[in-house]
Scaffold this motif. Structure first.
Motif, PDB file in Angstrom:
ATOM      1  N   GLU A 158       0.845  -1.201   0.000  1.00 57.00           N
ATOM      2  CA  GLU A 158       0.000   0.000   0.000  1.00 57.00           C
ATOM      3  C   GLU A 158       0.879   1.248   0.000  1.00 57.00           C
ATOM      4  O   GLU A 158       1.610   1.508   0.958  1.00 57.00           O
ATOM      5  N   ASP A 159       0.772   2.040  -1.069  1.00 56.29           N
ATOM      6  CA  ASP A 159       1.637   3.207  -1.227  1.00 56.29           C
ATOM      7  C   ASP A 159       1.506   4.212  -0.093  1.00 56.29           C
ATOM      8  O   ASP A 159       2.510   4.754   0.359  1.00 56.29           O
ATOM      9  N   ASN A 160       0.285   4.479   0.373  1.00 54.79           N
ATOM     10  CA  ASN A 160       0.113   5.479   1.439  1.00 54.79           C
ATOM     11  C   ASN A 160       0.851   5.075   2.708  1.00 54.79           C
ATOM     12  O   ASN A 160       1.471   5.907   3.370  1.00 54.79           O
ATOM     13  N   ILE A 161       0.785   3.807   3.055  1.00 52.22           N
ATOM     14  CA  ILE A 161       1.482   3.321   4.247  1.00 52.22           C
ATOM     15  C   ILE A 161       2.987   3.349   4.006  1.00 52.22           C
ATOM     16  O   ILE A 161       3.758   3.759   4.874  1.00 52.22           O
ATOM     17  N   ALA A 162       3.407   2.949   2.817  1.00 51.77           N
ATOM     18  CA  ALA A 162       4.838   2.955   2.486  1.00 51.77           C
ATOM     19  C   ALA A 162       5.414   4.373   2.557  1.00 51.77           C
ATOM     20  O   ALA A 162       6.536   4.560   3.011  1.00 51.77           O
ATOM     21  N   ARG A 191      13.417  10.226   8.846  1.00 45.17           N
ATOM     22  CA  ARG A 191      13.526  11.071  10.043  1.00 45.17           C
ATOM     23  C   ARG A 191      14.391  10.439  11.116  1.00 45.17           C
ATOM     24  O   ARG A 191      15.114  11.122  11.823  1.00 45.17           O
ATOM     25  N   GLU A 192      14.314   9.131  11.228  1.00 43.28           N
ATOM     26  CA  GLU A 192      15.087   8.420  12.241  1.00 43.28           C
ATOM     27  C   GLU A 192      16.524   8.143  11.790  1.00 43.28           C
ATOM     28  O   GLU A 192      17.332   7.661  12.561  1.00 43.28           O
ATOM     29  N   GLY A 193      16.816   8.403  10.515  1.00 47.52           N
ATOM     30  CA  GLY A 193      18.169   8.233  10.008  1.00 47.52           C
ATOM     31  C   GLY A 193      18.535   6.814   9.631  1.00 47.52           C
ATOM     32  O   GLY A 193      19.714   6.469   9.549  1.00 47.52           O
ATOM     33  N   TYR A 194      17.524   5.970   9.363  1.00 43.37           N
ATOM     34  CA  TYR A 194      17.794   4.586   8.968  1.00 43.37           C
ATOM     35  C   TYR A 194      17.985   4.493   7.462  1.00 43.37           C
ATOM     36  O   TYR A 194      17.300   5.171   6.694  1.00 43.37           O
ATOM     37  N   ALA A 195      18.916   3.655   7.047  1.00 44.64           N
ATOM     38  CA  ALA A 195      19.032   3.321   5.628  1.00 44.64           C
ATOM     39  C   ALA A 195      17.872   2.374   5.334  1.00 44.64           C
ATOM     40  O   ALA A 195      17.649   1.420   6.070  1.00 44.64           O
ATOM     41  N   HIS A 196      17.113   2.639   4.280  1.00 44.28           N
ATOM     42  CA  HIS A 196      15.956   1.797   4.030  1.00 44.28           C
ATOM     43  C   HIS A 196      15.676   1.652   2.541  1.00 44.28           C
ATOM     44  O   HIS A 196      16.126   2.435   1.725  1.00 44.28           O
ATOM     45  N   ASP A 197      14.917   0.621   2.262  1.00 44.02           N
ATOM     46  CA  ASP A 197      14.514   0.303   0.906  1.00 44.02           C
ATOM     47  C   ASP A 197      13.105  -0.249   1.003  1.00 44.02           C
ATOM     48  O   ASP A 197      12.685  -0.701   2.070  1.00 44.02           O
ATOM     49  N   ARG A 198      12.382  -0.249  -0.099  1.00 42.27           N
ATOM     50  CA  ARG A 198      11.017  -0.762  -0.072  1.00 42.27           C
ATOM     51  C   ARG A 198      10.753  -1.636  -1.290  1.00 42.27           C
ATOM     52  O   ARG A 198      11.183  -1.318  -2.392  1.00 42.27           O
ATOM     53  N   ILE A 199      10.045  -2.720  -1.056  1.00 38.84           N
ATOM     54  CA  ILE A 199       9.488  -3.491  -2.152  1.00 38.84           C
ATOM     55  C   ILE A 199       8.006  -3.688  -1.865  1.00 38.84           C
ATOM     56  O   ILE A 199       7.586  -3.701  -0.711  1.00 38.84           O
ATOM     57  N   ALA A 200       7.218  -3.826  -2.931  1.00 37.93           N
ATOM     58  CA  ALA A 200       5.767  -3.883  -2.782  1.00 37.93           C
ATOM     59  C   ALA A 200       5.201  -5.277  -3.061  1.00 37.93           C
ATOM     60  O   ALA A 200       4.014  -5.496  -2.930  1.00 37.93           O
ATOM     61  N   ASN A 201       6.070  -6.221  -3.414  1.00 38.49           N
ATOM     62  CA  ASN A 201       5.603  -7.531  -3.834  1.00 38.49           C
ATOM     63  C   ASN A 201       6.217  -8.625  -2.969  1.00 38.49           C
ATOM     64  O   ASN A 201       7.441  -8.709  -2.851  1.00 38.49           O
ATOM     65  N   GLY A 202       5.384  -9.454  -2.391  1.00 35.52           N
ATOM     66  CA  GLY A 202       5.876 -10.534  -1.536  1.00 35.52           C
ATOM     67  C   GLY A 202       6.774 -11.518  -2.265  1.00 35.52           C
ATOM     68  O   GLY A 202       7.666 -12.109  -1.667  1.00 35.52           O
ATOM     69  N   GLY A 203       6.555 -11.688  -3.566  1.00 34.16           N
ATOM     70  CA  GLY A 203       7.345 -12.632  -4.343  1.00 34.16           C
ATOM     71  C   GLY A 203       8.820 -12.260  -4.428  1.00 34.16           C
ATOM     72  O   GLY A 203       9.670 -13.118  -4.640  1.00 34.16           O
ATOM     73  N   GLU A 204       9.141 -10.980  -4.265  1.00 36.08           N
ATOM     74  CA  GLU A 204      10.534 -10.518  -4.356  1.00 36.08           C
ATOM     75  C   GLU A 204      11.221 -10.459  -2.997  1.00 36.08           C
ATOM     76  O   GLU A 204      12.433 -10.272  -2.914  1.00 36.08           O
ATOM     77  N   ALA A 205      10.462 -10.599  -1.925  1.00 35.31           N
ATOM     78  CA  ALA A 205      10.976 -10.283  -0.590  1.00 35.31           C
ATOM     79  C   ALA A 205      12.124 -11.185  -0.133  1.00 35.31           C
ATOM     80  O   ALA A 205      13.155 -10.681   0.309  1.00 35.31           O
ATOM     81  N   LEU A 206      11.957 -12.498  -0.208  1.00 34.29           N
ATOM     82  CA  LEU A 206      13.017 -13.388   0.308  1.00 34.29           C
ATOM     83  C   LEU A 206      14.330 -13.187  -0.421  1.00 34.29           C
ATOM     84  O   LEU A 206      15.389 -13.145   0.208  1.00 34.29           O
ATOM     85  N   ASP A 207      14.278 -13.047  -1.751  1.00 36.17           N
ATOM     86  CA  ASP A 207      15.498 -12.796  -2.522  1.00 36.17           C
ATOM     87  C   ASP A 207      16.184 -11.525  -2.057  1.00 36.17           C
ATOM     88  O   ASP A 207      17.394 -11.493  -1.864  1.00 36.17           O
ATOM     89  N   ARG A 208      15.391 -10.463  -1.888  1.00 34.72           N
ATOM     90  CA  ARG A 208      15.955  -9.176  -1.479  1.00 34.72           C
ATOM     91  C   ARG A 208      16.548  -9.271  -0.080  1.00 34.72           C
ATOM     92  O   ARG A 208      17.606  -8.718   0.198  1.00 34.72           O
ATOM     93  N   ILE A 209      15.864  -9.974   0.816  1.00 33.24           N
ATOM     94  CA  ILE A 209      16.368 -10.123   2.186  1.00 33.24           C
ATOM     95  C   ILE A 209      17.692 -10.881   2.166  1.00 33.24           C
ATOM     96  O   ILE A 209      18.646 -10.510   2.856  1.00 33.24           O
ATOM     97  N   ARG A 210      17.783 -11.923   1.366  1.00 33.76           N
ATOM     98  CA  ARG A 210      19.037 -12.699   1.276  1.00 33.76           C
ATOM     99  C   ARG A 210      20.172 -11.864   0.708  1.00 33.76           C
ATOM    100  O   ARG A 210      21.316 -11.984   1.140  1.00 33.76           O
ATOM    101  N   LYS A 211      19.855 -11.023  -0.285  1.00 31.19           N
ATOM    102  CA  LYS A 211      20.894 -10.215  -0.931  1.00 31.19           C
ATOM    103  C   LYS A 211      21.362  -9.058  -0.051  1.00 31.19           C
ATOM    104  O   LYS A 211      22.543  -8.748  -0.018  1.00 31.19           O
ATOM    105  N   THR A 212      20.429  -8.389   0.620  1.00 32.67           N
ATOM    106  CA  THR A 212      20.782  -7.154   1.324  1.00 32.67           C
ATOM    107  C   THR A 212      21.012  -7.343   2.819  1.00 32.67           C
ATOM    108  O   THR A 212      21.578  -6.471   3.463  1.00 32.67           O
ATOM    109  N   ARG A 213      20.532  -8.457   3.391  1.00 31.61           N
ATOM    110  CA  ARG A 213      20.691  -8.747   4.833  1.00 31.61           C
ATOM    111  C   ARG A 213      20.361  -7.536   5.711  1.00 31.61           C
ATOM    112  O   ARG A 213      21.221  -7.030   6.440  1.00 31.61           O
TER     113      ARG A 213
END
Length: 133
Positions: free
Chosen positions: A20-24, A33-55
């Motif tokens: 959901e874009d509004n929540i994202a 604001r908190e100074g965290y490095a962050h990234d976003r994906i919107a699709n569950g199918g990509e999540a595990l791959d991204r988590i493994r790659k970026t840790r």
């Protein structure tokens, strides 16, 4: 490598998995604001791959996602020993006790109901990132 003030010495990395874009947008604002490095994906199918790659240090994980549910992603992370240090904060609009128990049983480190107050979310993120060591 100069150490700045305490936690500022190492920037935490957060992956937001939210369709959901509004929540994202709200989550993006908070992470900046908190100074965290962050990234976003919107699709569950990509999540595990991204988590493994970026840790990431923390995954803000929506339960209801296209293709693969947050529960399946959480379980996938917990079944991979190399991802043992990744914290998971699950988010859902259906914040019933049953949903919460299921998320925690699958290995989530925290569970927050939407809509959430940014103050509440900030406290949970800090608890998971700073309180676990």
């Amino acid at each position: 490598m100069a150490e700045n003030a305490g936690n500022a010495a190492r920037q935490h990395r957060i992956l937001v998995v939210e369709d959901e874009d509004n929540i994202a947008i709200a989550l993006n604002y908070l992470m900046m604001r908190e100074g965290y490095a962050h990234d976003r994906i919107a699709n569950g199918g990509e999540a595990l791959d991204r988590i493994r790659k970026t840790r990431p240090d923390l995954v803000l994980l929506d339960v209801m996602l296209p293709e693969v549910s947050g529960y399946e992603i959480c379980q996938g992370v917990r079944l991979d020993p190399s991802l043992a240090d990744v914290k998971i904060l699950m988010m859902t609009a259906r914040g019933s006790a049953i949903e919460r128990r299921k998320g925690l049983a699958l290995g989530a480190d925290g569970f927050i109901s939407k809509p959430f107050e940014l103050k509440e979310l900030r406290a949970e993120v800090r608890r998971l990132l700073d309180g676990g060591e």
